[in-house]
Design a protein around this motif. Structure first.
Motif, mmCIF file in Angstrom:
data_model
loop_
_atom_site.group_PDB
_atom_site.id
_atom_site.type_symbol
_atom_site.label_atom_id
_atom_site.label_comp_id
_atom_site.label_asym_id
_atom_site.label_seq_id
_atom_site.Cartn_x
_atom_site.Cartn_y
_atom_site.Cartn_z
ATOM 1 N N LEU A 222 33.215 -9.265 -8.433
ATOM 2 C CA LEU A 222 33.241 -7.956 -7.807
ATOM 3 C C LEU A 222 32.525 -6.967 -8.714
ATOM 4 O O LEU A 222 32.675 -7.006 -9.936
ATOM 5 C CB LEU A 222 34.688 -7.508 -7.589
ATOM 6 N N ARG A 223 31.778 -6.078 -8.110
ATOM 7 C CA ARG A 223 31.128 -5.006 -8.852
ATOM 8 C C ARG A 223 31.795 -3.709 -8.393
ATOM 9 O O ARG A 223 31.683 -3.313 -7.247
ATOM 10 C CB ARG A 223 29.630 -5.008 -8.597
ATOM 11 N N ILE A 224 32.487 -3.099 -9.323
ATOM 12 C CA ILE A 224 33.310 -1.938 -8.991
ATOM 13 C C ILE A 224 32.863 -0.787 -9.875
ATOM 14 O O ILE A 224 32.812 -0.916 -11.107
ATOM 15 C CB ILE A 224 34.800 -2.238 -9.220
ATOM 16 N N SER A 225 32.556 0.330 -9.250
ATOM 17 C CA SER A 225 31.992 1.437 -10.010
ATOM 18 C C SER A 225 32.458 2.767 -9.438
ATOM 19 O O SER A 225 32.776 2.881 -8.259
ATOM 20 C CB SER A 225 30.465 1.361 -9.959
ATOM 21 N N SER A 226 32.499 3.759 -10.307
ATOM 22 C CA SER A 226 32.704 5.143 -9.881
ATOM 23 C C SER A 226 34.000 5.343 -9.104
ATOM 24 O O SER A 226 34.041 6.130 -8.161
ATOM 25 C CB SER A 226 31.507 5.616 -9.031
ATOM 26 N N CYS A 227 35.052 4.664 -9.505
ATOM 27 C CA CYS A 227 36.353 4.842 -8.870
ATOM 28 C C CYS A 227 37.321 5.476 -9.859
ATOM 29 O O CYS A 227 37.113 5.403 -11.069
ATOM 30 C CB CYS A 227 36.910 3.492 -8.402
ATOM 31 N N SER A 228 38.394 6.074 -9.335
ATOM 32 C CA SER A 228 39.409 6.581 -10.245
ATOM 33 C C SER A 228 40.063 5.408 -10.978
ATOM 34 O O SER A 228 40.193 5.407 -12.200
ATOM 35 C CB SER A 228 40.446 7.397 -9.494
ATOM 36 N N ILE B 279 32.961 -4.051 -13.992
ATOM 37 C CA ILE B 279 33.707 -2.841 -13.651
ATOM 38 C C ILE B 279 33.251 -1.742 -14.589
ATOM 39 O O ILE B 279 33.443 -1.829 -15.812
ATOM 40 C CB ILE B 279 35.229 -3.093 -13.791
ATOM 41 N N HIS B 280 32.628 -0.729 -14.031
ATOM 42 C CA HIS B 280 32.041 0.279 -14.915
ATOM 43 C C HIS B 280 32.074 1.663 -14.308
ATOM 44 O O HIS B 280 32.207 1.832 -13.096
ATOM 45 C CB HIS B 280 30.594 -0.112 -15.260
ATOM 46 N N SER B 281 32.008 2.620 -15.188
ATOM 47 C CA SER B 281 31.869 4.019 -14.792
ATOM 48 C C SER B 281 33.006 4.494 -13.903
ATOM 49 O O SER B 281 32.811 5.356 -13.042
ATOM 50 C CB SER B 281 30.509 4.227 -14.091
ATOM 51 N N CYS B 282 34.176 3.952 -14.086
ATOM 52 C CA CYS B 282 35.374 4.445 -13.424
ATOM 53 C C CYS B 282 36.145 5.320 -14.412
ATOM 54 O O CYS B 282 35.823 5.361 -15.599
ATOM 55 C CB CYS B 282 36.257 3.284 -12.970
ATOM 56 N N THR B 283 37.167 5.995 -13.913
ATOM 57 C CA THR B 283 38.030 6.710 -14.839
ATOM 58 C C THR B 283 38.864 5.692 -15.620
ATOM 59 O O THR B 283 38.891 5.697 -16.842
ATOM 60 C CB THR B 283 38.938 7.699 -14.095
#
Lengths: 486, 199
Positions: free
Chosen positions: A195-201, A224-228
């Protein structure tokens, strides 16, 4: 098309219109991107296609629709664009697949784009399953123009491992929770890879609750990047992450809150803090990091590999095995940070600590009577051990010893906190009727040993043992002046 | 379920008619009633034909012509202008588009065509019904499109509900959905180097 953020600023995800497709490896936009996006190094941004020529739409950003597949329904969505969906209402959550045990249904989404929830309580995809049966969501894009809602959520109960819930190779961006692997996975098996997960809280969350959770999954290879917060491991049960890259998350790469967590071969780069050990006083987590790497990037500082950030109960246990901390690009604060009263156990086995500060200088002031940080075979060096407790740093000393190497070196950390080996007592086995006569050689350091000891004389205590009729720690002997440099 | 009498029945004015259901043995089927136990939900199909217009609820199903004999019916959804079908009922019992056993509602995949579907009301695909947009071997071509709008007045008024053993499939043009940058892109940059643009 869309572009994910490649910094710790979540809001740098954006969309732009394509002007031309120049070649198999290049497109030209009609107008330039607002933010810079990295394509090399530790953070590589994703580019995603938000359009399809088969569209299912709601009315507007706040008036949406839903798709609900009952148990035994047969649904195939292939390269479909779905926009303006979702709510918090049962059966109207977004795109939802409901399955019961023994269902013959299949639900397949492949190469679709699901965008713009019409309600912040909505979901891009809701796998509402008793036991998943042939549900596959693969290579899809879940994107929210406005941060909110949940991209993908699973909710399971079931006593059989009738596997076939597959959530592989999806991109999820700009949700409050990107992917939530939730539910009572009693024997169920979920495959969620790459999974590529980005820009999420919160990027990846596991908020399973319940007393009996056997969660078997192949949850690996995520980026997983650039999330809080990159990953939140919350709730009971055993959870695992394998071969994931967790990078450039603004608050933490991973927060371990409860349950038993195994983190294998993962990389934590350029997060504000790589790992937050968090919790409440009554909920303990046991977390194991095996062969993981923690460091800053060339452009993104990571302050620390692990931060004890909130109250932890005394049975909280965290272990790092064969990990590298601060290599190549050091942590800016320390490899290990204790910023809250710590009652638990933190162990590092055969780990490299390469930052200039291995552990925060004030860590010992925050360790309570039960807290211990243990480093064994540090930097891969035999006999390079140390233990941090409230009162002191305890290390083996291979240079100064009485009979044979090593001795035990106790370095007090405070003039006001009595140093002791209370957490590391020596044990002697005594048969009924026998007398145990312990003998301890004590040497108080001189200046040539590194620093001259100027505290009170060392004392030898036998610890309380009610089985032996010893009702309190009892002083046996006190060292004399002859222990100076002995 | 749709069937007709063996011969047309000309309704006489001021005359009450009763339609009852009879099976060869007990418990062979269940009849859905909307009100009292003696009132089965039903609609009456007349012999007058008319193309569906805005506001119409549509029911698509096979026709039972004899015991165990059904003639399937397929409706081709080839609208290229916007017609807002459906009476805007939010009830799943009275959907705007109902596709039942033996019925198929299909959006074709002809080239160079922009298909449009706009529906005010729920779409329900029942057991044995099929809602389809193309197939794996006949996708919506790149020169064509389908825009299907659920014309809700409030959030999630209407949706697409696929019941047990109902089928819903849709195949759009195959596209590269996710790729990655291969070099850095500066702010204001318009040239985007990616791993693949295929599709």
């Amino acid at each position: 098309m869309g572009f994910t953020s490649t910094t710790t600023t979540v809001a740098q995800v954006e969309t732009k219109a394509i002007s031309t497709v120049d070649s198999s490896v290049q497109v030209t936009l009609g107008s330039g991107v607002t933010y810079a996006h990295a394509g090399t190094g530790d953070v590589v941004g994703e580019v995603f296609n938000l359009t399809g020529n088969v569209k299912i739409l709601g009315t507007s950003t706040s008036v949406g629709t839903y798709i609900y597949a009952d148990s035994d329904a047969i649904v195939t969505l292939d390269n479909v664009e779905i926009q303006y969906i979702g709510s918090g209402s049962n059966t109207k959550r977004g795109i939802e697949s409901a399955n019961l045990v023994g269902a013959v249904n299949t639900f397949t989404m492949v190469n679709c784009v699901v965008k713009d929830l019409s309600n912040s309580s909505g979901f891009g995809f809701y796998a509402n399953t008793i036991t998943p049966a042939l549900v596959s969501v693969t290579n899809c894009v879940f994107y929210n123009t406005t941060l909110g809602g949940t991209g993908i959520i699973t909710s399971h109960t079931g006593a059989t491992a009738a596997a076939n819930l597959s959530l592989n190779d999806n991109l999820v961006a700009n949700f409050s929770i990107g992917v939530n692997l939730n539910g009572l996975f009693t024997g169920a098996s979920v495959t969620a890879n790459n999974l590529r997960i980005s820009s999420c809280s919160t990027g990846l969350s596991n908020v399973s609750v319940g007393s009996v959770l056997i969660y078997t999954s192949d949850t690996s290879g995520h980026y997983i990047h650039s999330c809080t917060s990159g990953v939140l491991l919350n709730g009971g049960g055993k959870k695992s992450l394998t071969s994931c890259t967790i990078v450039a998350n603004a608050s933490s790469g991973l927060t371990s809150f409860a349950g038993t967590n195994v983190i294998e071969s993962c990389n934590f780069y350029g997060n504000s803090s790589a790992v937050l050990l968090s919790g409440v006083s009554t909920v303990a987590a046991a977390t194991y990091f095996n062969s993981c790497n923690f460091r800053s990037t060339s452009s993104l500082s990571q302050t620390t590999a692990v931060n004890v950030s909130t109250v932890m109960p005394s049975n909280a246990y965290t272990e790092f095995n064969n990990c590298n901390l601060g290599q190549t690009n050091a942590h800016t604060s320390a490899d290990i940070t204790v910023s809250f009263t710590f009652s638990g156990t933190l162990i590092f086995n055969n780990c490299v600590l390469a930052s200039s500060a291995e552990i925060t200088s004030t860590a010992y002031t925050l360790l309570d009577e039960n807290g211990i940080i243990s480093l064994m075979r540090k930097d891969g060096t035999a006999s390079n051990h140390s233990a941090y407790i409230k009162q002191a740093i305890v290390t083996p000393d291979t240079t100064i010893y009485k009979t044979a190497s090593p001795s035990l070196r106790i370095t007090p950390k405070s003039a006001s906190i009595t140093a002791s080996t209370r957490l590391m007592p020596f044990r002697a086995y005594v048969n009924s009727g026998q007398t145990c006569t312990p003998t301890v050689y004590v040497r108080e350091s001189e200046a040539g040993d590194g620093a001259a000891y100027n505290g009170n004389r060392a004392k030898l205590y036998v610890k309380a043992n009610y089985n032996l009729g010893i009702t309190s720690d009892t002083l046996l002997d006190t060292a004399t002046a002859s222990s100076d440099g002995a | 379920m749709f069937f007709k009498f063996s011969a047309p029945v000309t309704l006489l004015g001021a005359t009450a008619y009763v339609v009852r259901f009879k099976t060869s043995s007990s418990s062979q089927c269940s009849i859905f009633t909307g009100g009292g136990l003696s009132t089965a939900t039903r609609f009456l199909r007349t012999t007058t034909t008319q193309a569906p217009v805005a506001g119409d609820d549509r029911f698509i199903m096979g026709e039972w012509t004899a015991a165990a004999t059904m003639t399937t019916r397929a409706v081709t959804a080839d609208d290229t202008i916007t017609i807002d079908y459906g009476s805007a009922s939010t009830s799943l019992v009275t959907p705007a588009l109902s596709i039942s056993n033996g019925g198929t509602y299909e959006v074709p995949t002809s080239a160079s065509t922009a298909y449009i579907q706009k529906i005010s009301g729920n779409v329900v695909v029942y057991s044995g019904g099929t809602l389809k947009v193309g197939s794996s071997g006949s996708r919506m071509p790149s020169t064509s499109s389908l825009t299907w709008t659920m014309d809700c007045a409030s959030n999630v008024d209407f949706g697409i509900r696929i019941k047990a053993y109902g089928t819903f499939s849709a195949y759009g043009e195959s596209k590269q959905r996710i790729t990655t940058l291969t070099s850095n892109v500066s702010a204001a940059g318009t040239i985007i180097p990616v791993t693949s643009t295929t599709g």
